[in-house]
Write a protein that holds these residues in place. Structure first.
Motif, PDB file in Angstrom:
ATOM      1  N   LEU A   3       0.806  -1.311   0.006  1.00  0.00           N
ATOM      2  CA  LEU A   3       0.038  -0.023   0.092  1.00  0.00           C
ATOM      3  C   LEU A   3       1.069   1.121   0.001  1.00  0.00           C
ATOM      4  O   LEU A   3       1.747   1.357   0.831  1.00  0.00           O
ATOM      5  N   ASN A   4       0.760   2.024  -1.178  1.00  0.00           N
ATOM      6  CA  ASN A   4       1.838   3.115  -1.142  1.00  0.00           C
ATOM      7  C   ASN A   4       1.103   4.438  -0.485  1.00  0.00           C
ATOM      8  O   ASN A   4       1.763   5.500  -0.612  1.00  0.00           O
ATOM      9  N   VAL A   5       0.240   4.638   0.103  1.00  0.00           N
ATOM     10  CA  VAL A   5      -0.363   5.919   0.441  1.00  0.00           C
ATOM     11  C   VAL A   5      -1.155   5.393   1.957  1.00  0.00           C
ATOM     12  O   VAL A   5      -1.344   4.116   2.288  1.00  0.00           O
ATOM     13  N   GLN A   6      -1.094   6.302   3.156  1.00  0.00           N
ATOM     14  CA  GLN A   6      -1.870   6.155   4.003  1.00  0.00           C
ATOM     15  C   GLN A   6      -3.166   6.807   3.986  1.00  0.00           C
ATOM     16  O   GLN A   6      -3.537   7.618   3.330  1.00  0.00           O
ATOM     17  N   ALA A  24     -10.554  -0.796  -6.380  1.00  0.00           N
ATOM     18  CA  ALA A  24     -10.656   0.619  -6.869  1.00  0.00           C
ATOM     19  C   ALA A  24     -11.874   1.085  -6.719  1.00  0.00           C
ATOM     20  O   ALA A  24     -12.820   0.671  -7.389  1.00  0.00           O
ATOM     21  N   GLY A  25     -11.867   2.171  -6.139  1.00  0.00           N
ATOM     22  CA  GLY A  25     -13.239   2.938  -5.664  1.00  0.00           C
ATOM     23  C   GLY A  25     -13.274   4.088  -6.598  1.00  0.00           C
ATOM     24  O   GLY A  25     -12.749   4.460  -7.634  1.00  0.00           O
ATOM     25  N   ALA A  26     -14.143   5.010  -6.110  1.00  0.00           N
ATOM     26  CA  ALA A  26     -14.296   6.624  -6.845  1.00  0.00           C
ATOM     27  C   ALA A  26     -12.918   7.045  -7.097  1.00  0.00           C
ATOM     28  O   ALA A  26     -12.238   7.231  -6.018  1.00  0.00           O
ATOM     29  N   ASN A  27     -12.868   8.044  -7.888  1.00  0.00           N
ATOM     30  CA  ASN A  27     -11.675   8.658  -8.495  1.00  0.00           C
ATOM     31  C   ASN A  27     -10.370   7.911  -8.454  1.00  0.00           C
ATOM     32  O   ASN A  27      -9.416   8.549  -8.279  1.00  0.00           O
ATOM     33  N   THR A  28     -10.512   6.677  -8.855  1.00  0.00           N
ATOM     34  CA  THR A  28      -9.186   5.828  -9.135  1.00  0.00           C
ATOM     35  C   THR A  28      -9.542   4.961 -10.380  1.00  0.00           C
ATOM     36  O   THR A  28     -10.559   4.821 -10.956  1.00  0.00           O
ATOM     37  N   ILE A  29      -8.377   4.491 -10.821  1.00  0.00           N
ATOM     38  CA  ILE A  29      -8.249   3.799 -11.911  1.00  0.00           C
ATOM     39  C   ILE A  29      -7.496   2.335 -11.653  1.00  0.00           C
ATOM     40  O   ILE A  29      -6.348   2.573 -11.077  1.00  0.00           O
ATOM     41  N   LYS A  30      -7.896   1.164 -11.978  1.00  0.00           N
ATOM     42  CA  LYS A  30      -6.994   0.145 -11.899  1.00  0.00           C
ATOM     43  C   LYS A  30      -6.261  -0.410 -13.210  1.00  0.00           C
ATOM     44  O   LYS A  30      -7.067  -0.615 -14.088  1.00  0.00           O
ATOM     45  N   GLU A  31      -4.961  -0.656 -13.404  1.00  0.00           N
ATOM     46  CA  GLU A  31      -4.320  -1.214 -14.597  1.00  0.00           C
ATOM     47  C   GLU A  31      -3.497  -2.520 -13.964  1.00  0.00           C
ATOM     48  O   GLU A  31      -2.584  -2.141 -13.139  1.00  0.00           O
ATOM     49  N   GLY A  32      -3.886  -3.444 -14.399  1.00  0.00           N
ATOM     50  CA  GLY A  32      -3.455  -4.807 -13.882  1.00  0.00           C
ATOM     51  C   GLY A  32      -3.702  -4.943 -12.368  1.00  0.00           C
ATOM     52  O   GLY A  32      -5.085  -4.796 -11.862  1.00  0.00           O
ATOM     53  N   ASP A  33      -2.789  -4.846 -11.452  1.00  0.00           N
ATOM     54  CA  ASP A  33      -2.935  -4.884  -9.906  1.00  0.00           C
ATOM     55  C   ASP A  33      -2.865  -3.477  -9.373  1.00  0.00           C
ATOM     56  O   ASP A  33      -2.840  -3.340  -8.269  1.00  0.00           O
ATOM     57  N   ALA A  34      -2.273  -2.599 -10.213  1.00  0.00           N
ATOM     58  CA  ALA A  34      -1.946  -1.125  -9.637  1.00  0.00           C
ATOM     59  C   ALA A  34      -3.335  -0.430  -9.607  1.00  0.00           C
ATOM     60  O   ALA A  34      -3.876  -0.227 -10.764  1.00  0.00           O
ATOM     61  N   ILE A  35      -3.243   0.279  -8.504  1.00  0.00           N
ATOM     62  CA  ILE A  35      -4.542   1.204  -8.547  1.00  0.00           C
ATOM     63  C   ILE A  35      -3.752   2.814  -8.563  1.00  0.00           C
ATOM     64  O   ILE A  35      -3.078   3.224  -7.770  1.00  0.00           O
ATOM     65  N   TYR A  36      -4.438   3.610  -9.404  1.00  0.00           N
ATOM     66  CA  TYR A  36      -3.762   5.072  -9.338  1.00  0.00           C
ATOM     67  C   TYR A  36      -5.069   6.049  -9.107  1.00  0.00           C
ATOM     68  O   TYR A  36      -6.064   5.687  -9.352  1.00  0.00           O
ATOM     69  N   ALA A  37      -4.571   7.252  -8.853  1.00  0.00           N
ATOM     70  CA  ALA A  37      -5.554   8.336  -8.423  1.00  0.00           C
ATOM     71  C   ALA A  37      -5.889   9.007  -9.857  1.00  0.00           C
ATOM     72  O   ALA A  37      -4.941   9.154 -10.642  1.00  0.00           O
ATOM     73  N   ASN A  44      -8.805   7.495   0.774  1.00  0.00           N
ATOM     74  CA  ASN A  44      -9.580   6.715   1.769  1.00  0.00           C
ATOM     75  C   ASN A  44      -9.539   5.276   1.645  1.00  0.00           C
ATOM     76  O   ASN A  44      -9.925   4.765   0.443  1.00  0.00           O
ATOM     77  N   ILE A  45      -9.074   4.758   2.458  1.00  0.00           N
ATOM     78  CA  ILE A  45      -8.855   3.070   2.595  1.00  0.00           C
ATOM     79  C   ILE A  45      -9.753   2.664   3.615  1.00  0.00           C
ATOM     80  O   ILE A  45      -9.790   2.690   4.768  1.00  0.00           O
ATOM     81  N   GLU A  46     -10.700   1.676   2.988  1.00  0.00           N
ATOM     82  CA  GLU A  46     -11.514   0.969   3.975  1.00  0.00           C
ATOM     83  C   GLU A  46     -11.714  -0.277   3.491  1.00  0.00           C
ATOM     84  O   GLU A  46     -11.906  -0.893   2.400  1.00  0.00           O
ATOM     85  N   GLY A  47     -11.043  -1.092   4.587  1.00  0.00           N
ATOM     86  CA  GLY A  47     -10.883  -2.427   4.109  1.00  0.00           C
ATOM     87  C   GLY A  47      -9.825  -2.822   2.946  1.00  0.00           C
ATOM     88  O   GLY A  47      -8.705  -2.172   3.134  1.00  0.00           O
ATOM     89  N   ASN A  48     -10.104  -3.413   2.017  1.00  0.00           N
ATOM     90  CA  ASN A  48      -9.334  -3.251   0.814  1.00  0.00           C
ATOM     91  C   ASN A  48      -9.744  -2.554  -0.373  1.00  0.00           C
ATOM     92  O   ASN A  48      -9.285  -2.871  -1.642  1.00  0.00           O
ATOM     93  N   ARG A  49     -10.594  -1.564   0.016  1.00  0.00           N
ATOM     94  CA  ARG A  49     -11.281  -0.777  -1.169  1.00  0.00           C
ATOM     95  C   ARG A  49     -10.615   0.556  -0.920  1.00  0.00           C
ATOM     96  O   ARG A  49     -10.401   1.353   0.111  1.00  0.00           O
TER      97      ARG A  49
END
Length: 235
Positions: A3-6, A24-37, A44-49
């Motif tokens: 996890l790269n952010v707090q 990946a939730g709102a205002n993020t995008i997933k490419e492969g296993d990587a999630i970007y803002a 905002n981290i809730e569980g694995n979301r």
């Protein structure tokens, strides 16, 4: 699963948030296993979301959104409504008048006139059509009392809070009815103008300080202080 952010860390578009089995939730995008803002905001981290609560941005309608709009024009078959979005919204007469009011369609001003405020719901919206609204349904319709204020649509999730915690606290502490439109317009109503003022002050404080930790406690303290100083008795 790195996890790269707090939680509640400010992030920018393109920043790697996580790499692994995260959702990946709102205002993020997933490419492969990587999630970007995709927006500037708070992680905002809730569980694995992982989501990003945007710090700024205009309102983009979505089907099912509750919005507060202003009638700006009247056509032959309905009204044009400003919902503070890049697209004008349409409210067809069929979505405002019931069968007992069919005869009023020839004079739509008897139902809604220019300048009227409404609470509506987005029925349809896509790339081929402007937002279509309805005011049929519980809690929808013309606004007849209260005060409508405007905040950034990006701050609406913070105003509502997790599972409604923030907005419910404001209602409880001020005794006001508060209706939040996804488009950033908020209706505050009470029989007592001073209570409305306290609720409005609390909402603006949330908009200003949405990115700062401990906001719920500070807002509660402010409300209680204002209520005490003004000798208001919510309830």
């Amino acid at each position: 699963m790195p996890l790269n952010v707090q939680n509640r860390e400010i992030v920018i578009p393109g920043e790697l948030l996580a790499d692994g089995k995260y959702l990946a939730g709102a205002n993020t995008i997933k490419e492969g296993d990587a999630i970007y803002a995709t927006k500037v905001g708070l992680a905002n981290i809730e569980g694995n979301r992982i989501t990003v609560v945007a710090l700024a941005g205009c309102y983009i309608p979505a089907v099912g959104d509750q919005v507060i709009g202003r009638i700006v024009d009247i056509g032959l078959s309905g009204w044009q409504v400003d919902i503070d979005a890049p697209y004008p919204a349409m409210l067809p007469a069929s979505e405002a008048a019931d069968h007992r009011q069919e005869h009023l369609k020839q004079d739509l001003t008897r139902i809604l006139d220019v300048g009227d405020l409404i609470i509506g719901k987005v029925l349809a919206f896509d790339r081929t059509r402007d937002p279509l609204l309805t005011i049929k349904g519980q809690g929808l319709g013309r606004i007849t009392s209260g005060r409508v204020i405007k905040i950034s649509p990006a701050k609406v999730p913070r105003l509502i809070g997790r599972k409604g915690s923030m907005i419910n606290m404001i209602k409880r502490e001020t005794g006001c009815q508060v209706i939040v439109g996804k488009n950033g317009r908020v209706l505050v109503s009470s029989r007592y103008p001073l209570r409305e003022q306290v609720a409005v002050a609390a909402i603006y404080k949330i908009e200003r300080e949405a990115h700062i930790e401990g906001l719920t406690d500070r807002v509660r303290e402010m409300i209680r202080r204002m209520v005490r100083d003004a000798s208001i008795h919510p309830g």
